[in-house]
Structures are given as C-alpha cells and as structure tokens.
Write an enzyme that holds these catalytic residues in place. Structure first.
Site, PDB file in Angstrom:
ATOM      1  NE  ARG A  81      -2.660  -8.663  -6.503  1.00  0.00           N
ATOM      2  CZ  ARG A  81      -3.136  -9.874  -6.255  1.00  0.00           C
ATOM      3  NH1 ARG A  81      -3.706 -10.569  -7.224  1.00  0.00           N
ATOM      4  NH2 ARG A  81      -3.056 -10.392  -5.044  1.00  0.00           N
ATOM      5  CE  LYS A 136       7.329  -1.717  11.544  1.00  0.00           C
ATOM      6  NZ  LYS A 136       5.846  -1.804  11.498  1.00  0.00           N
ATOM      7  CG  ASP A 145       7.616   1.706  12.253  1.00  0.00           C
ATOM      8  OD1 ASP A 145       6.435   1.598  12.633  1.00  0.00           O
ATOM      9  OD2 ASP A 145       7.975   1.399  11.105  1.00  0.00           O
ATOM     10  CB  THR A 147       5.033  -2.011  15.350  1.00  0.00           C
ATOM     11  OG1 THR A 147       5.182  -1.002  14.363  1.00  0.00           O
ATOM     12  CG2 THR A 147       4.511  -3.264  14.691  1.00  0.00           C
ATOM     13  NE  ARG A 196      -2.900  -5.447   8.728  1.00  0.00           N
ATOM     14  CZ  ARG A 196      -2.807  -5.120   7.454  1.00  0.00           C
ATOM     15  NH1 ARG A 196      -1.833  -5.626   6.721  1.00  0.00           N
ATOM     16  NH2 ARG A 196      -3.682  -4.285   6.911  1.00  0.00           N
ATOM     17  CG  ASN A 197       3.868  -7.702  12.373  1.00  0.00           C
ATOM     18  OD1 ASN A 197       4.179  -8.731  11.774  1.00  0.00           O
ATOM     19  ND2 ASN A 197       3.713  -6.548  11.743  1.00  0.00           N
TER      20      ASN A 197
END
Length: 329
Positions: free
Chosen positions: A30, A187, A240, A244, A251-252
C-alpha cells in the site's frame, strides 16, 4: 499456482521469497515508495532490509489488479490491518480462498482472525491461518522451518499445505483453526513475560517454569474456546511458544527485556520500530479470560505491566506469592 501476498512488510516479503521458486507470486504494497524501492533494488529496505526479492516476484500497488489474477491470497498485515484488508476484498466481491499470517486477538473486539474474516466476508469463505515457530528473517534466508496450516475447510487445508510446502518451508495441515490461532496469539503475550523474566536476571529455572505454566494458560483458554488439546503440543502451540520466548529475533521478547529495565512502553515501541503483537493482544487476552472465567495469571500480569499498573518486578512478586495448587488442573 498464482499467489498474491497482501502486505509488503517483513512477512509479506519473506513469504514472497519462499514461494517464488515454486509459484507465480505478486507482492502488493500500500506504500508507493516501498513498491518503487522494491522494483528498483529488489530489496525491502524500509521494512525488511538485507533480503533480495527474486526477479520473478511482481510488485504491485494496485489492490484490485493484484487480487484479480490470483488463485490464493495470503494476508500478511498485522492483525490491525486484517479487517480493512478483508473489507477491501468484500468491496471488490472477491471470493478467493485466503490465508493470513497475523497472530493475535483484534483490539477492541477480542475476535480471533477467522472471526473477523467470516464476519466481513461471510461463513462461506474458505480461509485459514499459517502459523508456527518461524521468524521472517530465517524463512527469507531459506533456513529450514516448519509451520501449521489450519483452515475452516480440511480439504483446502491439506491441498494448500501440499502446494505451498517447499524443501525449506515444511507445512503441516491442521484441522483445529481455533487452537492454531489461540496458540499464535497468546504465545506473544508470554514472550513478553519471558523477556521480562530474563531481563530481571531470574535464571533459566524461572524461564522454564514461566514457559511451562504459560503453555498451560494457552491450553486453558483454547479449550474454553473449543480448541483441541493436542494442538498445543504441536508447532502452533509449544513450538511457537519456545521460539518466541527464547529467540533473540522475537520482538515480543525484546519488549519484555525493555520492561525489565523500567522503560516506558511508548519508548520501547519507538525503539523497536516494528509491531509487537503481544502488546496489543495482552489486554484482549486478559479481558477474554476474565469473561470466560479462565485462570491466566501470567497473561494478567503482563497486561498490568503494559498498562502501567505494575512494574515487571512487582508483577513477578505477585505471581510468586500465589497460593500453591495442583499442577494439572
């Protein structure tokens, strides 16, 4: 197969690279400047630098044109962009099968992605989620990865998994769409908790306990929403969660590390520069758990820290002060 990726962020770019060797791929952006840069340099220098896009991938900013010739759509926006994207598809009367890679509950409604999609496009739409232990950077680099593909149509799930499967991206069909989505959503919240645990220097014992009890929370919420318990022992659940909570690319997890330093959330997100879905999902998970009377103390603690009601250290103290109970309950 003609595959159109809707969203030219990290995941849209990574999957374009992964699928290009086997399929005719279009990547829709976009942002005109991103599309121009992709065409000129074959690199997504704004959102995903360092990975070359194959010359066969077509870049488009024309949404209608990008979807009109496709056989499969893959929505690769954050969950906040899911509803606007499917609303655009509805306006064009598009009825193609579609997948999404976003993970979380929609802010404000608490809906899972499939609920958003069917609410907008109707129950007849064939759709599903691609989820599991995967970092976009490693998928783009061709490092071996295994994920689950769950859909509201088991025949479609198996066929899409077979067609999208590559020698580097192994895709396993799954018939538990709710379970796969819940695992992928919660998660991220638990990765924030684990990052904070590590940031506070609490050791590997604490990390293992937090992840294990976090998995129990995922399963409790999933079962309350109609998921299958076995799903949480698989790629979209335990797999997962492990990635994570422990991977440096998460990132988390990085949000949790920064919270342990008592940084303010706006500063953390500005420094991160990318969406960390767990930040926006934590409140929805906490509210849903309360509504369904599901015990999720770790998720509640994360929501409290993100809202500024507790520090990371205070949240830990509250969790450790809880009364003992049976492990399997």
């Amino acid at each position: 197969m003609k595959v159109t990726l809707l969203g030219a962020g990290a995941w849209g770019t990574a999957l374009s690279i992964a699928f290009a060797g086997k399929h005719q791929v279009t990547l829709w952006s976009r942002e005109t400047d991103v599309a121009l840069d992709l065409r000129e340099t074959r690199e997504n220098r704004r959102f995903f630098p360092g990975h070359r896009l194959p010359d066969t991938v077509e870049i488009s900013t024309d949404f209608a044109a990008a979807v009109s010739g496709a056989e499969l759509l893959v929505i690769a926006t954050p969950i906040a962009g899911l509803r606007p994207t499917v609303e655009h598809l509805k306006a064009l009367d598009v009825t193609l099968p579609l997948l999404w890679v976003c993970k979380g509950f929609e802010a404000g409604t608490g809906k899972l992605p499939h609920q958003v999609v069917t609410e907008v496009l109707g129950p007849q739409v064939i759709c599903g989620a691609l989820s599991g232990p995967s970092f976009a950077e490693e998928v783009a680099a061709g490092q071996p990865t295994a994920v689950a593909l769950a859909a509201n149509n088991p025949v479609f799930a198996r066929e899409a998994a077979r067609q999208l499967h590559t020698t580097r991206l192994r895709i396993y069909a799954n018939d538990d769409l709710v379970g796969v989505e819940v695992g992928g959503a919660v998660k991220n919240v638990l990765a924030i908790a684990t990052g904070a645990c590590d940031g506070l220097g609490l050791g590997l014992n604490s990390r293992a306990a937090l992840m294990t009890r976090g998995l129990a929370e995922i399963a409790r919420l999933g079962l309350a929403l109609g998921a299958q318990r076995e799903t949480f022992m698989g790629l979209a659940g335990m797999g997962d969660l492990i990635l994570t909570c422990t991977g440096d690319l998460s990132r988390n997890r990085r949000v949790g590390l920064a919270l342990a330093e008592n940084k303010l959330l706006p500063q953390i997100l500005e420094e991160l520069g990318h969406v960390a879905e767990g930040v926006y999902t934590a409140r929805e998970v906490d509210q849903l758990a309360r509504k369904l009377a599901v015990d999720m103390p770790i998720s509640a603690a994360v929501a409290a820290v993100l809202d500024g009601r507790l520090t990371a250290a205070q949240a830990l103290e509250q969790l450790m002060a809880r009364d003992p109970k049976e492990e399997i309950a």
